[in-house]
Structures are given as structure tokens and as C-alpha cells.
Design a protein around this motif. Structure first.
Motif, PDB file in Angstrom:
ATOM      1  N   LEU A  74       1.156  -1.037  -0.376  1.00  0.00           N
ATOM      2  CA  LEU A  74       0.134  -0.046   0.049  1.00  0.00           C
ATOM      3  C   LEU A  74       1.053   1.189   0.046  1.00  0.00           C
ATOM      4  N   PRO A  75      -0.174   2.276  -0.633  1.00  0.00           N
ATOM      5  CA  PRO A  75       0.803   4.038  -0.606  1.00  0.00           C
ATOM      6  C   PRO A  75       0.499   4.184   1.077  1.00  0.00           C
ATOM      7  N   MET A  76       2.021   4.968   1.638  1.00  0.00           N
ATOM      8  CA  MET A  76       1.362   5.441   2.599  1.00  0.00           C
ATOM      9  C   MET A  76       0.662   6.681   3.148  1.00  0.00           C
ATOM     10  N   THR A  77      -0.377   6.525   2.506  1.00  0.00           N
ATOM     11  CA  THR A  77      -1.296   7.700   2.176  1.00  0.00           C
ATOM     12  C   THR A  77      -1.906   7.885   3.192  1.00  0.00           C
ATOM     13  N   LYS A  78      -2.838   8.578   4.001  1.00  0.00           N
ATOM     14  CA  LYS A  78      -4.068   8.979   5.048  1.00  0.00           C
ATOM     15  C   LYS A  78      -5.164   8.088   3.965  1.00  0.00           C
ATOM     16  N   PRO A  79      -5.767   8.430   3.543  1.00  0.00           N
ATOM     17  CA  PRO A  79      -7.062   7.398   2.517  1.00  0.00           C
ATOM     18  C   PRO A  79      -6.399   6.066   3.277  1.00  0.00           C
ATOM     19  N   ASN A  80      -5.435   5.660   3.209  1.00  0.00           N
ATOM     20  CA  ASN A  80      -4.654   3.553   3.465  1.00  0.00           C
ATOM     21  C   ASN A  80      -4.912   3.500   4.877  1.00  0.00           C
ATOM     22  N   LEU A  81      -4.886   4.925   5.372  1.00  0.00           N
ATOM     23  CA  LEU A  81      -4.544   4.452   6.664  1.00  0.00           C
ATOM     24  C   LEU A  81      -5.813   4.418   7.692  1.00  0.00           C
ATOM     25  N   LYS A  82      -7.217   5.515   6.732  1.00  0.00           N
ATOM     26  CA  LYS A  82      -8.212   5.064   7.321  1.00  0.00           C
ATOM     27  C   LYS A  82      -8.458   3.327   6.770  1.00  0.00           C
ATOM     28  N   LYS A  83      -8.203   3.023   5.373  1.00  0.00           N
ATOM     29  CA  LYS A  83      -9.052   2.095   5.367  1.00  0.00           C
ATOM     30  C   LYS A  83      -8.110   0.652   6.621  1.00  0.00           C
ATOM     31  N   LEU A  84      -6.910   0.631   6.483  1.00  0.00           N
ATOM     32  CA  LEU A  84      -6.574   0.187   7.791  1.00  0.00           C
ATOM     33  C   LEU A  84      -6.839   0.228   8.953  1.00  0.00           C
ATOM     34  N   GLU A  85      -7.304   0.953   9.019  1.00  0.00           N
ATOM     35  CA  GLU A  85      -7.813   1.365  10.561  1.00  0.00           C
ATOM     36  C   GLU A  85      -9.168   0.597  11.227  1.00  0.00           C
ATOM     37  N   VAL A  86     -10.221   1.158   9.329  1.00  0.00           N
ATOM     38  CA  VAL A  86     -11.747   0.445   9.728  1.00  0.00           C
ATOM     39  C   VAL A  86     -11.526  -1.679   9.668  1.00  0.00           C
ATOM     40  N   LEU A  87     -10.060  -1.836   8.836  1.00  0.00           N
ATOM     41  CA  LEU A  87      -9.776  -3.668   9.127  1.00  0.00           C
ATOM     42  C   LEU A  87      -9.788  -3.403  10.109  1.00  0.00           C
ATOM     43  N   ALA A  88      -8.372  -3.176  10.891  1.00  0.00           N
ATOM     44  CA  ALA A  88      -8.012  -3.116  12.293  1.00  0.00           C
ATOM     45  C   ALA A  88      -9.822  -3.401  12.775  1.00  0.00           C
ATOM     46  N   LYS A  89      -9.960  -2.718  12.490  1.00  0.00           N
ATOM     47  CA  LYS A  89     -12.062  -2.440  13.826  1.00  0.00           C
ATOM     48  C   LYS A  89     -12.486  -3.908  13.840  1.00  0.00           C
ATOM     49  N   GLU A  90     -12.653  -4.214  12.194  1.00  0.00           N
ATOM     50  CA  GLU A  90     -13.348  -5.057  11.518  1.00  0.00           C
ATOM     51  C   GLU A  90     -12.299  -6.024  12.021  1.00  0.00           C
ATOM     52  N   LEU A  91     -11.568  -6.943  13.116  1.00  0.00           N
ATOM     53  CA  LEU A  91     -10.724  -8.369  13.038  1.00  0.00           C
ATOM     54  C   LEU A  91     -10.579  -7.689  14.736  1.00  0.00           C
ATOM     55  N   GLY A  92     -11.201  -6.819  15.580  1.00  0.00           N
ATOM     56  CA  GLY A  92     -11.669  -7.301  16.742  1.00  0.00           C
ATOM     57  C   GLY A  92     -10.183  -6.250  17.294  1.00  0.00           C
ATOM     58  N   TYR A  93      -9.991  -5.333  17.259  1.00  0.00           N
ATOM     59  CA  TYR A  93      -9.192  -4.203  17.253  1.00  0.00           C
ATOM     60  C   TYR A  93      -9.855  -2.688  17.521  1.00  0.00           C
TER      61      TYR A  93
END
Length: 104
Positions: A2-21
Motif C-alpha cells: 500500500l502507498p503510505m497515504t491517509k486514505p490507506n491509513l483509514k482503510k487499515l483502521e477500518v480493517l483493524a476494527k473489523e478484525l476486533g481491534y
């Protein structure tokens, strides 16, 4: 990767939340990481980190996560992102048909 951008950071945050974090940004003089608080996964990231640092910490945290793929319930965008990231996180990417064939 992934490119190191704020939109990708948001996507990772959503993924982490869906994984239970629970992802929290705190200030202080500490290294970021995750911990278990009363059996809950909490990712604590130093709020002074830049976008690239935050993404790298989330990669580190997610690379230690080994979900049960059969019970994993992710939204469509998160499922695509998870599938894309698994090789970079060191998680074997077995297709569902391959997993079923191995069980027989």
C-alpha cells in the motif's frame, strides 16, 4: 504494498476494527504496539507518528493476527484489503477451494 497515504491509513483502521481491534492514538514517550486489556485487543499508536509510522505500526500489529478464516466476517472493501495484505504480512493466502481440498 500500500502507498503510505491517509486514505490507506483509514482503510487499515477500518480493517483493524473489523478484525476486533480498538485503535487508539495516545501521546507520550512510548513505542506503539498492541495489548490485551480484559481480553480485548487494543492497538495503541503514538499520536506523534506521521502517516507512514502509523501505517507501519498497524502492519506490525496485523502481521501478528491469525484469524480463523472460516468465521472471519469482513465488509467487502476490508476483505479485499485483507486478501491483498496477507502475503506482505506473512500470512498464507490459501484460496477457499484449496482449503476444502486439503481437508478431504
Amino acid at each position: 504494498m500500500l502507498p503510505m497515504t491517509k486514505p490507506n491509513l483509514k482503510k487499515l483502521e477500518v480493517l483493524a476494527k473489523e478484525l476486533g481491534y480498538t485503535v487508539r492514538y495516545e501521546k507520550g514517550n512510548f513505542q506503539s504496539g498492541y495489548c490485551l486489556v480484559e481480553s480485548r485487543r487494543v492497538a495503541i499508536i503514538n499520536r506523534f507518528f506521521d502517516t507512514e509510522g502509523r501505517i507501519n505500526v498497524l502492519f506490525d500489529i496485523l502481521s501478528q493476527f491469525r484469524p480463523d478464516e472460516t468465521t472471519l466476517e469482513l465488509s467487502e472493501p476490508s476483505a479485499k484489503l485483507w486478501k491483498k495484505l496477507k502475503p506482505f504480512l506473512g500470512i498464507e493466502a490459501a484460496e477457499p477451494n484449496e482449503a476444502a481440498a486439503e481437508e478431504e
